[in-house]
Design an enzyme around this catalytic site. Structure first.
Site, short mmCIF file in Angstrom:
data_model
loop_
_atom_site.label_atom_id
_atom_site.label_comp_id
_atom_site.label_asym_id
_atom_site.label_seq_id
_atom_site.Cartn_x
_atom_site.Cartn_y
_atom_site.Cartn_z
CG ASP A 149 4.67 14.80 11.71
OD1 ASP A 149 4.93 15.85 11.09
OD2 ASP A 149 5.04 13.68 11.31
CE LYS A 184 3.43 2.47 10.21
NZ LYS A 184 3.61 3.70 11.05
N GLY A 186 7.61 4.04 3.64
CA GLY A 186 8.24 5.21 4.21
C GLY A 186 9.72 4.96 4.35
CG LEU A 199 -1.95 -1.11 1.32
CD1 LEU A 199 -2.74 -0.99 2.62
CD2 LEU A 199 -2.90 -1.07 0.12
N GLY A 200 2.03 1.18 0.59
CA GLY A 200 2.89 2.36 0.65
C GLY A 200 4.16 2.04 1.39
CG PHE A 205 12.76 4.47 9.39
CD1 PHE A 205 14.12 4.34 9.17
CD2 PHE A 205 12.26 5.71 9.72
CE1 PHE A 205 14.96 5.43 9.27
CE2 PHE A 205 13.09 6.81 9.82
CZ PHE A 205 14.45 6.67 9.59
CB ALA A 206 7.59 1.04 8.17
CE LYS A 207 9.97 -2.43 1.25
NZ LYS A 207 10.45 -3.57 0.44
CB VAL A 208 1.76 0.32 4.92
CG1 VAL A 208 0.34 -0.03 5.39
CG2 VAL A 208 2.45 1.21 5.95
#
Length: 435
Positions: free
Chosen positions: A154, A60, A40, A37-38, A42-45
């Site tokens: 944020d 995540k 970042g 789905l996406g 430090f992570a993948k979702v």
């Protein structure tokens, strides 16, 4: 729909994952991960499906060995702790936290509508009733967060998700401030995304997290109505100057009432800035406002309060007995850049750069002047290491200093940053390391 089983914690010392024929992955015999789905830093979702009831979730996946930022651990702890405290229809729910030796999995509610940011990119800007609809949900939910002692810190369209019905879901509480973070009612950590960060955080002064969230709401409302940011500038000091001077140019299509709201929210003085509570009573905001649905508070100290407990998700992170101690699993990698603000005069800061460089054994060379005489760029060279230091005056009482390792990074350790931080400490108001 959330998984029907109660939130739980699963920890294993071996990876119990297997690949399926469709290219997906079964993790810990509980969830089937399918499409990405996406991603970042430090992570993948991934889209996931519960093997117990076939419900859809978002997972995540944080790869422990690849984590390069030492601030990731406290961010993860804050995210889980905040989501544990808050149970609201417009806050993304955390169902479960699981871990293996190499990965951490956050199993969350699926926001199938994607990011609000994506909607902005597609539309360019939103019509006033649509922008107000999302803004109402954002502000009402923030009010709930603030009542429970949580400031987000944020807020931006990338952290605002949508469900299939188009309702807002606030996500990413990794930089949030919990009640125990407050000192005398104020916060002290500099963090957030520069274009959405309130001026008092940039100044390095103690601040009220509720008022900084209100500032971000003003930026977001402007962004929804125009499709661009109110203080956008490729030069960071110039952007900060616009923020401090409240230099906002309103396009003709923004009507008077939202224009007034934005102006009051984007007040550089937090004492006179419109608060979230004041915003709730404004007639434009209340127009077509749906009543806030009944929400269940999480409070393990108060009897008689219903709660949807995700405490096990927190326990896996905070308790050593859970079998997962995060303190030793985050692989540190030296960051290439640090920033701090100072209330010393620009000339004093530049003089201190030369002094600190010499004291630490660097060869100091002045590279160039900035846009005016109060700004300058210096190179600090020691062996193969070169650190470029930029001194930039934002406003007369705020100087921004940016230090970047441009060469010899393999030989520059965290000890190098500690040396520089110690040398500049006398003139530092606040470090901006994004934690």
């Amino acid at each position: 729909m959330a998984p029907t089983q109660p939130p739980s914690t699963t920890t294993t010392t071996t990876t119990i994952n297997r690949t399926t024929s469709d290219g997906g992955t079964i993790i810990l015999n509980k969830y089937h991960l399918t499409r990405l789905l996406g991603r970042g830093n430090f992570a993948k979702v991934y889209h996931g499906r519960s093997l117990s009831d076939n419900s859809s979730v978002a997972v995540k996946v944080i790869d422990k060995p690849s984590i390069s930022d030492p601030t990731m651990e406290p961010r993860l702890v804050r995210e889980v702790a905040a989501m544990r405290r808050l149970n609201h229809p417009n806050i993304l729910k955390l169902h479960e936290v699981m871990a293996t030796k190499t990965k951490i999995y956050l199993v969350m509610e699926l926001a199938a509508g994607g990011e609000l940011f994506t909607q902005l990119i597609r539309r360019g800007r939103m019509k006033e009733p649509t922008a107000r609809f999302y803004f109402q949900q954002l502000v009402s939910t923030l009010h709930f967060c603030h009542q429970n002692g949580v400031a987000h810190r944020d807020l931006k369209p990338q952290n605002l998700l949508l469900d299939l019905q188009g309702n807002l879901k606030i996500s990413d509480f990794g930089l949030s401030a919990l009640p125990e973070s407050h000192k005398d009612g104020l916060l002290h950590t500099s963090c957030g995304t520069p274009a959405f960060t309130a001026p008092e955080i940039i100044r390095g002064k103690p601040y009220d997290g509720k008022k900084t969230d209100a500032w971000s709401c003003g930026v977001i409302l402007f962004n929804l109505l125009t499709g661009y940011l109110p203080f956008h500038d490729g030069n960071l000091p110039n952007m900060y100057k616009k923020m401090f001077n409240r230099d906002v140019m309103f396009p003709d299509w923004i009507s008077k009432q939202p224009r007034v709201i934005i102006h009051k929210l984007l007040d550089p003085n937090p004492k006179t800035r419109m608060s979230i509570e004041q915003l709730l009573s404004v007639s434009w905001f209340k127009k077509s406002l749906k009543p806030d649905p009944y929400v269940e508070l999480y409070d393990d100290k108060e009897e008689g309060v219903k709660c949807e407990k995700t405490m096990n998700a927190f326990d896996i992170i905070s308790s050593l007995s859970s079998g997962l101690n995060l303190s030793g699993i985050f692989e540190e990698k030296v960051r290439k850049e640090r920033r701090f603000t100072s209330n010393a005069k620009a000339e004093e800061v530049k003089k201190r750069v030369v002094e600190v460089g010499g004291e630490l054994g660097y060869r100091v060379r002045k590279m160039k002047d900035g846009e005016n005489k109060k700004e300058g760029v210096y190179g600090l060279v020691r062996g193969r290491v070169e650190v470029v230091v930029k001194v930039m005056e934002v406003v007369p009482e705020v100087v921004l200093v940016q230090m970047t390792v441009v060469d010899g990074g393999d030989e520059f350790s965290e000890g190098g940053w500690d040396e520089l931080k110690g040398g500049f400490q006398e003139i530092v108001v606040s470090w901006h390391d994004g934690v």
